[in-house]
Design a protein around this motif. Structure first.
Motif, PDB file in Angstrom:
ATOM      1  N   THR A  23       8.600  -0.955 -11.361  1.00  0.00           N
ATOM      2  CA  THR A  23       9.831  -1.068 -12.148  1.00  0.00           C
ATOM      3  C   THR A  23      10.602   0.245 -12.134  1.00  0.00           C
ATOM      4  OG1 THR A  23       8.774  -2.689 -13.606  1.00  0.00           O
ATOM      5  CG2 THR A  23      10.788  -1.634 -14.416  1.00  0.00           C
ATOM      6  N   LEU A  24       9.882   1.347 -12.343  1.00  0.00           N
ATOM      7  CA  LEU A  24      10.494   2.673 -12.378  1.00  0.00           C
ATOM      8  C   LEU A  24      10.121   3.508 -11.163  1.00  0.00           C
ATOM      9  CD1 LEU A  24       9.742   3.510 -16.131  1.00  0.00           C
ATOM     10  CD2 LEU A  24      11.745   2.332 -15.179  1.00  0.00           C
ATOM     11  N   ILE A  25       8.895   3.352 -10.694  1.00  0.00           N
ATOM     12  CA  ILE A  25       8.373   4.087  -9.535  1.00  0.00           C
ATOM     13  C   ILE A  25       8.260   3.129  -8.356  1.00  0.00           C
ATOM     14  CG2 ILE A  25       6.371   5.301  -8.599  1.00  0.00           C
ATOM     15  CD1 ILE A  25       7.863   7.010 -10.598  1.00  0.00           C
ATOM     16  N   ASP A  26       8.773   3.535  -7.199  1.00  0.00           N
ATOM     17  CA  ASP A  26       8.773   2.681  -6.013  1.00  0.00           C
ATOM     18  C   ASP A  26       7.429   2.792  -5.291  1.00  0.00           C
ATOM     19  OD1 ASP A  26       9.322   1.143  -3.821  1.00  0.00           O
ATOM     20  OD2 ASP A  26      11.151   2.204  -3.249  1.00  0.00           O
ATOM     21  N   PHE A  27       6.444   2.063  -5.799  1.00  0.00           N
ATOM     22  CA  PHE A  27       5.105   2.146  -5.224  1.00  0.00           C
ATOM     23  C   PHE A  27       5.037   1.523  -3.835  1.00  0.00           C
ATOM     24  CE2 PHE A  27       4.746  -2.221  -6.472  1.00  0.00           C
ATOM     25  CZ  PHE A  27       3.653  -2.765  -5.787  1.00  0.00           C
ATOM     26  N   GLU A  28       5.870   0.515  -3.570  1.00  0.00           N
ATOM     27  CA  GLU A  28       5.842  -0.095  -2.244  1.00  0.00           C
ATOM     28  C   GLU A  28       6.256   0.916  -1.179  1.00  0.00           C
ATOM     29  OE1 GLU A  28       6.617  -4.762  -3.472  1.00  0.00           O
ATOM     30  OE2 GLU A  28       8.130  -3.690  -2.305  1.00  0.00           O
ATOM     31  N   ALA A  29       7.308   1.672  -1.443  1.00  0.00           N
ATOM     32  CA  ALA A  29       7.730   2.708  -0.496  1.00  0.00           C
ATOM     33  C   ALA A  29       6.668   3.796  -0.369  1.00  0.00           C
ATOM     34  CB  ALA A  29       9.056   3.318  -0.936  1.00  0.00           C
ATOM     35  N   GLY A  30       5.995   4.104  -1.478  1.00  0.00           N
ATOM     36  CA  GLY A  30       4.948   5.111  -1.444  1.00  0.00           C
ATOM     37  C   GLY A  30       3.780   4.693  -0.577  1.00  0.00           C
ATOM     38  N   ILE A  31       3.344   3.449  -0.724  1.00  0.00           N
ATOM     39  CA  ILE A  31       2.209   2.955   0.056  1.00  0.00           C
ATOM     40  C   ILE A  31       2.567   2.824   1.528  1.00  0.00           C
ATOM     41  CG2 ILE A  31       0.806   0.890   0.469  1.00  0.00           C
ATOM     42  CD1 ILE A  31       0.643   0.556  -2.581  1.00  0.00           C
ATOM     43  N   THR A  32       3.687   2.162   1.811  1.00  0.00           N
ATOM     44  CA  THR A  32       4.052   1.958   3.216  1.00  0.00           C
ATOM     45  C   THR A  32       4.391   3.269   3.904  1.00  0.00           C
ATOM     46  OG1 THR A  32       6.352   1.446   2.585  1.00  0.00           O
ATOM     47  CG2 THR A  32       4.827  -0.414   2.830  1.00  0.00           C
ATOM     48  N   GLY A  33       4.983   4.210   3.166  1.00  0.00           N
ATOM     49  CA  GLY A  33       5.282   5.512   3.746  1.00  0.00           C
ATOM     50  C   GLY A  33       4.021   6.260   4.138  1.00  0.00           C
ATOM     51  N   CYS A  34       3.011   6.216   3.288  1.00  0.00           N
ATOM     52  CA  CYS A  34       1.753   6.884   3.584  1.00  0.00           C
ATOM     53  C   CYS A  34       1.060   6.225   4.774  1.00  0.00           C
ATOM     54  CB  CYS A  34       0.842   6.865   2.357  1.00  0.00           C
ATOM     55  SG  CYS A  34      -0.741   7.715   2.612  1.00  0.00           S
ATOM     56  N   ASP A  47       3.994  -2.172  10.266  1.00  0.00           N
ATOM     57  CA  ASP A  47       5.002  -3.073   9.712  1.00  0.00           C
ATOM     58  C   ASP A  47       4.861  -3.044   8.192  1.00  0.00           C
ATOM     59  OD1 ASP A  47       5.989  -5.600   8.505  1.00  0.00           O
ATOM     60  OD2 ASP A  47       6.418  -6.188  10.561  1.00  0.00           O
ATOM     61  N   GLY A  48       5.887  -2.541   7.504  1.00  0.00           N
ATOM     62  CA  GLY A  48       5.799  -2.340   6.065  1.00  0.00           C
ATOM     63  C   GLY A  48       5.520  -3.603   5.277  1.00  0.00           C
ATOM     64  N   GLU A  49       6.235  -4.682   5.565  1.00  0.00           N
ATOM     65  CA  GLU A  49       6.039  -5.918   4.801  1.00  0.00           C
ATOM     66  C   GLU A  49       4.670  -6.530   5.084  1.00  0.00           C
ATOM     67  OE1 GLU A  49       7.885  -7.526   2.345  1.00  0.00           O
ATOM     68  OE2 GLU A  49       8.838  -5.562   2.351  1.00  0.00           O
ATOM     69  N   ALA A  50       4.232  -6.452   6.330  1.00  0.00           N
ATOM     70  CA  ALA A  50       2.893  -6.949   6.653  1.00  0.00           C
ATOM     71  C   ALA A  50       1.837  -6.122   5.917  1.00  0.00           C
ATOM     72  CB  ALA A  50       2.657  -6.902   8.159  1.00  0.00           C
ATOM     73  N   ALA A  51       2.052  -4.823   5.871  1.00  0.00           N
ATOM     74  CA  ALA A  51       1.112  -3.945   5.175  1.00  0.00           C
ATOM     75  C   ALA A  51       1.039  -4.288   3.697  1.00  0.00           C
ATOM     76  CB  ALA A  51       1.529  -2.484   5.362  1.00  0.00           C
ATOM     77  N   LEU A  52       2.178  -4.578   3.086  1.00  0.00           N
ATOM     78  CA  LEU A  52       2.182  -4.934   1.666  1.00  0.00           C
ATOM     79  C   LEU A  52       1.458  -6.251   1.423  1.00  0.00           C
ATOM     80  CD1 LEU A  52       5.822  -3.925   0.645  1.00  0.00           C
ATOM     81  CD2 LEU A  52       3.691  -2.765   0.011  1.00  0.00           C
ATOM     82  N   GLY A  53       1.589  -7.183   2.356  1.00  0.00           N
ATOM     83  CA  GLY A  53       0.861  -8.435   2.223  1.00  0.00           C
ATOM     84  C   GLY A  53      -0.638  -8.220   2.262  1.00  0.00           C
ATOM     85  N   HIS A  54      -1.110  -7.398   3.197  1.00  0.00           N
ATOM     86  CA  HIS A  54      -2.532  -7.074   3.271  1.00  0.00           C
ATOM     87  C   HIS A  54      -2.973  -6.321   2.023  1.00  0.00           C
ATOM     88  CE1 HIS A  54      -2.861  -8.576   7.281  1.00  0.00           C
ATOM     89  NE2 HIS A  54      -2.096  -7.638   7.832  1.00  0.00           N
ATOM     90  N   TYR A  55      -2.127  -5.384   1.580  1.00  0.00           N
ATOM     91  CA  TYR A  55      -2.438  -4.619   0.367  1.00  0.00           C
ATOM     92  C   TYR A  55      -2.609  -5.548  -0.829  1.00  0.00           C
ATOM     93  CZ  TYR A  55      -1.287  -2.434  -4.047  1.00  0.00           C
ATOM     94  OH  TYR A  55      -1.288  -2.078  -5.373  1.00  0.00           O
ATOM     95  N   ARG A  56      -1.667  -6.462  -0.988  1.00  0.00           N
ATOM     96  CA  ARG A  56      -1.698  -7.370  -2.138  1.00  0.00           C
ATOM     97  C   ARG A  56      -3.001  -8.174  -2.158  1.00  0.00           C
ATOM     98  NH1 ARG A  56       2.577  -9.937  -1.003  1.00  0.00           N
ATOM     99  NH2 ARG A  56       1.671 -11.862  -0.198  1.00  0.00           N
ATOM    100  N   ALA A  57      -3.392  -8.695  -1.007  1.00  0.00           N
ATOM    101  CA  ALA A  57      -4.625  -9.473  -0.933  1.00  0.00           C
ATOM    102  C   ALA A  57      -5.844  -8.614  -1.259  1.00  0.00           C
ATOM    103  CB  ALA A  57      -4.765 -10.095   0.450  1.00  0.00           C
ATOM    104  N   GLY A  76      -9.830   0.909   3.103  1.00  0.00           N
ATOM    105  CA  GLY A  76     -10.933   0.472   3.950  1.00  0.00           C
ATOM    106  C   GLY A  76     -10.827  -0.987   4.346  1.00  0.00           C
ATOM    107  N   VAL A  77     -10.207  -1.794   3.490  1.00  0.00           N
ATOM    108  CA  VAL A  77     -10.034  -3.216   3.778  1.00  0.00           C
ATOM    109  C   VAL A  77      -8.894  -3.440   4.766  1.00  0.00           C
ATOM    110  CG1 VAL A  77      -9.449  -5.473   2.787  1.00  0.00           C
ATOM    111  CG2 VAL A  77     -10.970  -3.917   1.537  1.00  0.00           C
ATOM    112  N   ILE A  78      -7.774  -2.762   4.555  1.00  0.00           N
ATOM    113  CA  ILE A  78      -6.572  -3.085   5.329  1.00  0.00           C
ATOM    114  C   ILE A  78      -6.417  -2.275   6.601  1.00  0.00           C
ATOM    115  CG2 ILE A  78      -5.424  -3.789   3.197  1.00  0.00           C
ATOM    116  CD1 ILE A  78      -3.712  -1.286   3.357  1.00  0.00           C
ATOM    117  N   ALA A  79      -7.103  -1.151   6.729  1.00  0.00           N
ATOM    118  CA  ALA A  79      -6.951  -0.319   7.920  1.00  0.00           C
ATOM    119  C   ALA A  79      -7.248  -1.087   9.206  1.00  0.00           C
ATOM    120  CB  ALA A  79      -7.828   0.933   7.817  1.00  0.00           C
ATOM    121  N   PRO A  80      -8.342  -1.850   9.279  1.00  0.00           N
ATOM    122  CA  PRO A  80      -8.588  -2.605  10.521  1.00  0.00           C
ATOM    123  C   PRO A  80      -7.507  -3.652  10.794  1.00  0.00           C
ATOM    124  CG  PRO A  80     -10.567  -2.509   9.161  1.00  0.00           C
ATOM    125  CD  PRO A  80      -9.436  -2.018   8.322  1.00  0.00           C
ATOM    126  N   GLN A  81      -6.953  -4.226   9.749  1.00  0.00           N
ATOM    127  CA  GLN A  81      -5.921  -5.240   9.913  1.00  0.00           C
ATOM    128  C   GLN A  81      -4.631  -4.643  10.462  1.00  0.00           C
ATOM    129  OE1 GLN A  81      -5.916  -6.395   5.790  1.00  0.00           O
ATOM    130  NE2 GLN A  81      -7.427  -8.025   6.092  1.00  0.00           N
TER     131      GLN A  81
END
Length: 243
Positions: A23-34, A47-57, A76-81
Motif C-alpha cells: 500500500t505504501l511500500i512497493d514490495f513488488e518492485a523491491g522483490i523483482t528488482g533484487c 520476467d517480473g510478473e512470472a517471478a511474482l506469481g512464483h513468489y505468491r505461490a 530457495g523455492v523460486i530460484a530453480p523456477q
C-alpha cells in the motif's frame, strides 16, 4: 470511490490505519528488482510478473514463516523456477533487500498531507526490523505502528486488529473513528468489513492484470472508499474538509 453518505465524511475520521507493504511500500518492485539483479550477474533475464506469481505461490505455502524473513526460504523455492543460482548468499540477499525497498511515488507526500488531519497508525505483517526501515523511508509519519512482533499474529487475523482497537480506545478514541486503508482485499479489506470498520481500498495494481505478489481473496469486498493512489485519498480528504 463508493459508499453513500460516508463519502462526504472523510475529514471526520480521527485515525487512519494503514497496511504498509503493498500500500505504501512497493514490495513488488523491491522483490523483482533484487531477482533481476541476481539474474543479471549470471546472464538470466527475470520476467517480473512470472517471478511474482512464483513468489505468491511460495509465500503462502504451509511452512511459510514471518515476513520478510521468509524471503530466504522463498528464494530457495523460486530460484530453480526462474533459472537463478541457488545458495544461502542469494537467499539472504533477497531477504535483506527489504531494508532498501522504496515507497510508491506518492506515499511520502500523501502521508504528510493525511497526517495533518488524522493520527496515522501502521498495521503491517512485516517484522519490526523491516518496518523500522519502511517508516524511515516514509518520513516517520506514524503515531503508532503494529507488527507481528508485538501482536503475535498476522492479518487477516481479527486479533491483530483488536490490539489496534485497544490502543485507540486507551487514547479515548472509538472504532467508528478509524478508516482502514489498504491495497489487499485478502489481508485487509475483507476482514476490516467483517469487524465493522470503514475501509478504503487503494488499488495499486489497477493498470495491471492479475494479483502480482498478493494472495487473491475468495470474494471481493466492496470498500467504502476506492482510489487508485494514496494521493487521490489525500485529495479527497482535503476536499471534504472544505466541503
Amino acid at each position: 470511490m463508493t459508499g453513500g453518505d460516508v463519502v462526504n465524511k472523510l475529514h471526520e475520521f480521527r485515525y487512519l490505519t494503514f497496511d504498509v507493504v503493498g500500500t505504501l511500500i512497493d514490495f513488488e518492485a523491491g522483490i523483482t528488482g533484487c531477482l533481476a539483479a541476481i539474474g543479471a550477474e549470471t546472464g538470466v533475464v527475470v520476467d517480473g510478473e512470472a517471478a511474482l506469481g512464483h513468489y505468491r505461490a511460495a509465500r503462502y505455502m504451509p511452512e511459510a514463516t514471518l515476513f520478510p524473513d521468509d524471503l530466504a526460504r522463498v528464494y530457495g523455492v523460486i530460484a530453480p523456477q526462474l533459472g537463478l543460482p541457488q545458495g544461502e548468499a542469494q537467499a539472504a540477499r533477497l531477504r535483506d533487500s527489504a531494508a532498501a525497498w522504496t515507497p510508491f511515488p506518492d506515499s511520502v507526500e500523501a502521508l504528510a498531507r493525511l497526517g495533518r488531519h488524522a493520527r496515522l497508525i501502521a498495521m503491517t505483517n512485516a517484522r519490526r526490523w523491516a518496518f523500522t526501515h519502511f517508516a524511515a523511508a516514509l518520513g516517520e509519519p506514524f503515531h503508532a505502528g503494529f507488527t507481528p512482533d508485538e501482536t503475535g499474529t498476522e492479518k487477516p487475523d481479527p486479533a491483530f486488529f483488536e490490539q489496534v482497537f485497544a490502543f485507540v480506545e486507551a487514547e479515548g478514541g472509538r472504532r467508528d473513528q478509524i478508516l482502514h486503508v489498504a491495497q489487499s482485499q485478502y489481508h485487509d479489506i475483507g476482514v476490516s468489513r467483517h469487524l465493522g470498520l470503514a475501509n478504503c481500498w487503494i488499488e495499486r495494481r489497477h493498470a495491471q492484470p492479475g494479483h502480482g505478489g498478493t494472495i487473491a481473496s475468495e470474494s471481493f469486498t466492496k470498500p467504502d472508499f476506492h482510489f487508485t493512489s494514496l494521493a487521490a485519498l489525500a485529495d479527497a480528504l482535503e476536499a471534504s474538509v472544505t466541503a
